[in-house]
Write an enzyme that holds these catalytic residues in place. Structure first.
Site, PDB file in Angstrom:
ATOM      1  N   GLU A   1      14.400 -15.507   0.881  1.00 13.91           N
ATOM      2  CA  GLU A   1      14.580 -16.432   2.050  1.00 13.91           C
ATOM      3  C   GLU A   1      13.387 -17.333   2.345  1.00 13.91           C
ATOM      4  O   GLU A   1      13.714 -18.401   2.426  1.00 13.91           O
ATOM      5  CB  GLU A   1      14.738 -15.705   3.424  1.00 13.91           C
ATOM      6  CG  GLU A   1      16.045 -14.952   3.471  1.00 13.91           C
ATOM      7  CD  GLU A   1      16.123 -13.899   4.752  1.00 13.91           C
ATOM      8  OE1 GLU A   1      15.345 -14.117   5.764  1.00 13.91           O
ATOM      9  OE2 GLU A   1      17.132 -13.033   4.557  1.00 13.91           O
TER      10      GLU A   1
ATOM     11  N   ASP B   1       0.740  -1.383  -0.105  1.00  8.68           N
ATOM     12  CA  ASP B   1      -0.122   0.078   0.039  1.00  8.68           C
ATOM     13  C   ASP B   1       0.882   1.134   0.097  1.00  8.68           C
ATOM     14  O   ASP B   1       1.681   1.294   0.824  1.00  8.68           O
ATOM     15  CB  ASP B   1      -0.823  -0.193   1.319  1.00  8.68           C
ATOM     16  CG  ASP B   1      -1.911   0.928   1.346  1.00  8.68           C
ATOM     17  OD1 ASP B   1      -2.811   0.941   0.556  1.00  8.68           O
ATOM     18  OD2 ASP B   1      -1.866   1.642   2.187  1.00  8.68           O
TER      19      ASP B   1
HETATM   20  C1  GLC Z   1      -4.191   3.102  -0.745  1.00  9.31           C
HETATM   21  C2  GLC Z   1      -5.450   2.292  -0.639  1.00  9.31           C
HETATM   22  C3  GLC Z   1      -6.560   3.057  -0.144  1.00  9.31           C
HETATM   23  C4  GLC Z   1      -6.313   3.594   1.242  1.00  9.31           C
HETATM   24  C5  GLC Z   1      -5.047   4.192   1.149  1.00  9.31           C
HETATM   25  C6  GLC Z   1      -4.462   4.466   2.380  1.00  9.31           C
HETATM   26  O1  GLC Z   1      -4.421   4.104  -1.839  1.00  9.31           O
HETATM   27  O2  GLC Z   1      -5.527   1.288  -1.802  1.00  9.31           O
HETATM   28  O3  GLC Z   1      -7.781   2.361  -0.289  1.00  9.31           O
HETATM   29  O4  GLC Z   1      -7.145   4.473   1.532  1.00  9.31           O
HETATM   30  O5  GLC Z   1      -4.082   3.538   0.478  1.00  9.31           O
HETATM   31  O6  GLC Z   1      -4.060   3.295   3.365  1.00  9.31           O
END
Ligand code: GLC
Ligand code: MG
Length: 544
Positions: free
Chosen positions: A266, A205
């Site tokens: 790993e 993310d």
């Molecule tokens: C990314 C995710 C989104 C989330 C954001 C904060 O863009 O896809 O859904 O709100 O990160 O974590």
């Protein structure tokens, strides 16, 4: 699991948004046992892997992207044992499992942040996050002019003190300070924890966000910062990385991915990571997938392209050149849980759906992997969620509709809501439109004209005719807004124009809409795509 160690290089990955896939216990919210029970749908669809959005312990302010314990399952979604069962069942069905990793920020209820708030300014507990002294008299103004992706300032004040903390997203998602070695060590452990449980990979993310320029200087264009709910907003998000914005795409981040590369190695040669990195150019995307970093990055330029043969051609050419320069495999994506569903982006109604199917068929012919978002195989459109049901944090911060409209729970069967999303009588967390009765999996299965059967046929055709064809693609633009992509014996023609176009010679394998024959020529209608196999060339390796 059997199969090639670098399975992801041509996988079709299906994204499951946990809250909205399948609800086993009737609380209106999707959960892990719900997913496990529906895995056969994914096998029948013909995908290779499933990416599951965060199911860890979380106060759910951003529906799991605010994690308070990275190594446990939120009771809303089940237990660690449920996660193990899901993994085992998926592997039994031949499906790989990618889990979501949220390293840019924690939840404000993570023990680290709770400890930080209770500690003194300048303490080691605060040094895991980005606390800074405010500007102006008494430090009553934010330390800089940064705006949150979800709207409003990116800083929140600690009580009446002169201290503020940074959150590029919601105020309940404080950004970690990745310059603090404790942070990197913690995530190394999180990776090992899930790898040991048997996950096949991670979706990272906000992979472009972890490091901020050390000075935390003002950003140049704060006025374009807000919004996170559609192609235009997504474009704005990309705009934010123009030039040298101090909060995105900093060079230091790549050191993190080199470390993770070793941790994945790993655990085994078949483990992978895919970056969610909103970058400005294919070249900056490619930096995340150098041989010693992550394996893939979502190719958002495909999702952002206008409906035009030239725009799609540019993306294909630019993407292939960029990933080729680092030896990585490309990815293609049209929808996810953050953007307006692609049939709606393409205008909605029958035309939007026709275009969506055509764009999907085009991407499935390309080398690399395709990421699909749950419900696109049913042709679902964006839903107008009434304001009383909106839950996206960006809605609360900006008053803009936000992303809930692409997160409406899946319709599986039956004539009325909850359409077997949950047990009869349960109420999905966002109400489903009554019209979805004709779009359920049950209603579409077996109907050759349905979008579901189109996806099944397209994925089967991909296995048979596209897999193993190599990465060379010849890109041709024909008059009348028509794109032709040739990959070995396979040709895909995409008609972005307004009139039917004559298909080149070859055997038609599949099309996204009905074709018309006249005078020995086959015509592809507007807003459609077709796959052809040229007679004169080598058979694909799948047939050898
Ligand atoms: C990314 C995710 C989104 C989330 C954001 C904060 O863009 O896809 O859904 O709100 O990160 O974590
Ligand atoms: Mg539930």
């Amino acid at each position: 699991m059997s199969g090639p160690v670098d399975w992801w290089r041509d996988a079709v990955v299906y994204q499951v948004y946990v809250r909205s896939f399948a609800d086993s216990d009737g609380d209106g919210i999707g959960d892990l046992p719900g997913i496990t029970a529906r895995l056969p749908h994914l096998r029948d669809l013909g995908v290779d892997a499933v990416w599951i959005t965060p199911f860890y312990t979380s106060p759910q302010h951003d529906h799991g992207y605010d994690v308070s314990d990275y190594c446990d399952v939120d009771p809303l979604f089940g237990t660690l044992a449920d996660a193990d069962t899901l993994l085992a069942r998926a592997h039994e069905l031949g499906l790989r499992v990618i889990v979501d990793l949220v390293p840019n920020h924690t939840s404000s209820q993570h023990p680290w942040f709770v400890e930080a708030l209770a500690a003194e300014p300048g303490s080691p507990a605060r040094a895991r996050y980005l606390f800074r002294t405010g500007r102006g008299p008494g430090g009553s103004q934010p330390p800089n002019n940064w705006l949150s992706v979800f709207g409003g300032p990116a800083w929140s004040r600690v009580g009446e003190t002169d201290q503020w903390y940074l959150h590029l997203f919601d105020s309940t998602q404080p950004d970690l300070d990745w310059r603090n070695p404790e942070v990197g060590d913690m995530f190394a452990e999180v990776l090992r924890f899930w790898l040991a449980r048997g996950v096949d990979g991670f979706r990272v993310d906000v992979a472009h966000g972890l490091f901020k320029e050390e000075s935390l200087r003002d950003q140049e264009r704060p006025e374009v910062a807000s919004g996170h709910d559609g192609a235009n907003e997504a474009r704005e998000m990309v705009e934010r990385t123009v030039g040298d914005e101090p909060m995105w795409d900093q060079p230091e981040v790549h050191e993190v991915y080199r470390r993770w590369h070793d941790i994945l190695d790993e655990a085994g040669p078949d483990r992978m990571a895919v970056a969610e990195a909103w970058t400005q150019t294919p070249e900056s995307m490619a930096r995340f997938v150098r041989p010693d970093e992550l394996d893939q990055a979502f190719n958002f330029s495909w999702l952002l392209a206008d409906w035009s043969a030239a725009a799609f051609a540019d993306v294909v050419t630019g993407t292939l050149a960029a990933v080729d320069s680092v030896g990585a495999a490309p990815t293609w994506v049209l929808s996810n849980h953050d953007v307006v569903r692609h049939p709606t982006r393409y205008g909605g109604g029958p035309r939007g759906l026709a275009r969506a199917r055509a764009a999907t068929l085009t991407m499935l012919a390309l080398p690399g992997s395709s990421y699909l978002y749950q419900g696109e195989e049913l042709g679902l459109e964006q839903v107008e969620v009434s304001s009383g049901h909106r839950q996206d944090p960006s809605w609360f911060r900006t008053g803009e509709p936000g992303r809930d409209g692409c997160r409406v729970p899946m319709p599986w069967g039956g004539q009325t809501p909850p359409f077997d999303f949950g047990p009869a009588g349960s109420s999905p967390w966002i109400p489903q439109p009554e019209e979805w009765a004709s779009l359920t999996v049950e209603a579409q299965a077996g109907d050759p004209g349905s979008t579901l059967e189109f996806y099944r046929a397209a994925l089967a055709a991909r296995r048979e005719h596209a897999r193993g064809l190599g990465a060379e693609v010849e890109v041709r633009l024909d008059a009348g807004d028509v794109l032709e992509l040739r990959r070995g014996p396979l040709t895909v023609v995409l008609n972005c124009g307004n009139t039917p176009t004559a298909l080149p010679p070859g055997e038609v394998l599949l099309s996204s809409a009905g074709l018309r024959c006249a005078g020995g020529t086959t015509y592809l209608p507007a807003d459609a795509a077709a796959w052809l196999r040229s007679a004169a060339v080598q058979p694909s390796s799948a047939e050898l």
